[in-house]
Enzyme design. Structure first.
Site: not given
Length: 529
Positions: A97, A185, A236, A309-310
């Protein structure tokens, strides 16, 4: 370089909740090493690790204090090196990440290189994603710094070439170590409109999403770093249209390989606010995914996902996590995995793990959830009403520990887990994964089809039954081959015309009728010709 990632399937690991090797209640790198054979057997090609860098953990590791160190709770750099070696030994790849829109306010840069961040004499009315203002006053400078997320996550100033050089150096360090790429991210937020202005209702997304220099920065990053390695990149990028996605992912633009879109994840909210719930209209979902399948065909590349994860657990969100849990989990997998793009599986999705319902707000750990609860209570909304929103959409739904067995705490830890395990671990766990009818074995088949069938990678996409509110059906065609995919999103039987060809896979065994196909509740079936 080959586009090997087009036939790959990615598995996302949220390390804190995956597997705890030392009994401290927190998942760690050695725990991941223990479970590599489980992942290898599933057939996934790429493991994406959510952040494992040194962090004070204000936002579960997305607030990075040192890009060159491993978080102590997760282990050591020697543990990481061993993980990387053992992943590669199993012919899998490891993606890190990359969090470079912001750092932690405890990062050395914040003290030693304050011009690496964004400062203003006067704040605007911008609202943070986690509630409250995006501006935090710092007495020493008598100025405000920008933080789109937590106040402990100051945004980096990408206009500063020295800062960009430091970021590229760090990226090269990890790639030289042997990592196989980056999930980036909120990468489309790195360029802000220079003349920051107040925004209607504090929503300034048009001033920092897909900003004026974002493509300049990504092209520079590609030239200086990414193009030098045979890796995969996924950005993302909330608030991105298919046209913008083509700009990010078209091969000739030399930026990213693919992006995450968010539109299909916003269809069960009634307004621009995540917590304003409404039931999913399947026609909306079909139209949205059709738009993306057509919009990037031959000109970019899609990421296919239901979970991360969100996001809440998809079987609880778009399926039925009670009576039809196994069937609807397999149906949702079928629907996604026969589309064009690179599919992402989030830990536990291959087991049909569900959302969780904790009774007390104190049992939740997510900063977004806790801030929202406090804001809505202050506005007079009842505890029960807010909890219903959290049960549906809270990020901790995805963050409860992986359910490995029916042992205490789901076999995740011998200690006290950092967040409670979903109590249904006694019924839903990985110990059942070898059973021939398990969700895991079904995912294993879907992953194998993608590796071996070119039509899944290259075929075009045509939606069928556009106006049907319960049936998601489409075809893929390539050369002289075709696939027809039927997915019943309801708990009622659906009668459809039987397509030509042979059944390739389905989540029910028996078939009936010669010309008609009666789909059972949450049935998925794929025909190949």
């Amino acid at each position: 370089m080959t586009e090997w990632w087009k036939k790959s399937t990615v598995y996302q690991i949220y390390p804190r909740s995956f597997m705890d090797s030392n009994g401290d209640g927190i998942g760690d790198i050695r725990g991941i090493i223990q479970k590599l054979d489980y992942l290898h057997e599933l057939g996934v090609d790429i493991l994406w690790l959510s952040p494992v860098y040194d962090s004070p953990n204000d936002d579960n590791g997305y607030d990075i204090r040192d890009y060159y160190e491993i978080m102590k709770e997760f282990g050591t750099m020697a543990d990481f090196d061993e993980l990387l070696e053992k992943v590669h030994a199993r012919d899998m790849k490891l993606v890190m990440d990359l969090v470079v829109n912001h750092t932690s306010d405890e990062h050395a840069w914040f003290k030693d290189h304050p011009d690496f961040y964004i400062w203003r004499d006067q704040p605007t009315n911008w609202r943070s994603f986690f509630g409250g203002s995006t501006w935090e006053y710092q007495k020493e400078r008598n100025q405000y710094y920008l933080h789109l997320f937590s106040k402990k996550q100051p945004d980096l100033n990408w206009e500063n070439p020295e800062m960009r050089t430091a970021v590229y150096e760090m990226m090269r360090w990890w790639l030289d170590k042997g990592v196989d790429g980056f999930r980036m991210d909120v990468i489309n937020m790195i360029s802000k409109v220079p003349d920051m202005q107040d925004a209607v209702n504090g929503d300034a997304s048009s001033q920092f999403m897909n900003g004026p220099n974002v493509h300049t920065y990504l092209k520079e990053m590609n030239t200086q770093v990414l193009s030098q390695y045979n890796i995969v990149t996924v950005g993302e990028t909330p608030g991105t249209t298919p046209k913008e996605a083509r700009d990010y992912t078209a091969a000739q633009n030399q930026e990213l390989n693919m992006i995450f879109t968010f539109e299909h994840m916003d269809l069960d909210q009634a307004s621009g606010e995540k917590w304003d719930l409404k039931p999913l209209d399947l026609i909306d979902l079909k139209e949205n995914l059709e738009k993306w399948q057509h919009g990037l065909y031959d000109e970019g590349w899609n990421s296919l996902y239901w979970n991360n994860h969100d996001q809440p657990r998809i079987v609880s969100r778009f399926g039925d996590d009670q009576k039809w849990r196994v069937e609807s989990a397999k149906m949702l997998a079928t629907c996604l995995h026969f589309m064009q793009g690179t599919p992402y599986i989030y830990q536990g999705e291959e087991l049909g793990m569900t959302n969780v319902r904790f009774d007390a707000i104190e049992e939740y750990k997510d900063i977004e959830t806790i801030n929202m609860y406090q804001e809505k209570r202050a506005a007079g909304i009842s505890h029960d009403d807010i909890m219903m929103k959290i049960y549906a959409k809270g990020r901790d739904n995805a963050r409860t520990p992986m359910q490995w067995s029916d042992a205490p705490n789901g076999g995740f830890t011998t200690g006290t887990p950092w967040i409670k395990v979903n109590p249904n671990y006694t019924d839903i766990n990985a110990a059942q994964h070898q059973e021939p009818d398990s969700i895991y074995q079904y995912y294993k088949k879907l992953i194998a089809f993608r590796k071996n069938m070119g039509i899944i990678t290259y075929g075009d996409f045509q939606l069928l039954h556009h106006e049907d509110k319960e049936l998601f059906a489409y075809t893929r065609t390539w050369n002289r081959e075709s696939l027809t995919i039927y997915c019943n999103f309801s708990n009622q039987p659906k009668t459809v015309e039987r397509p030509e060809g042979d059944k390739l896979i389905g989540n029910y065994d028996c078939r009936n009728g010669e010309d008609e196909l009666v789909l059972k509740p949450y049935e998925a079936v794929v025909y190949y010709k």
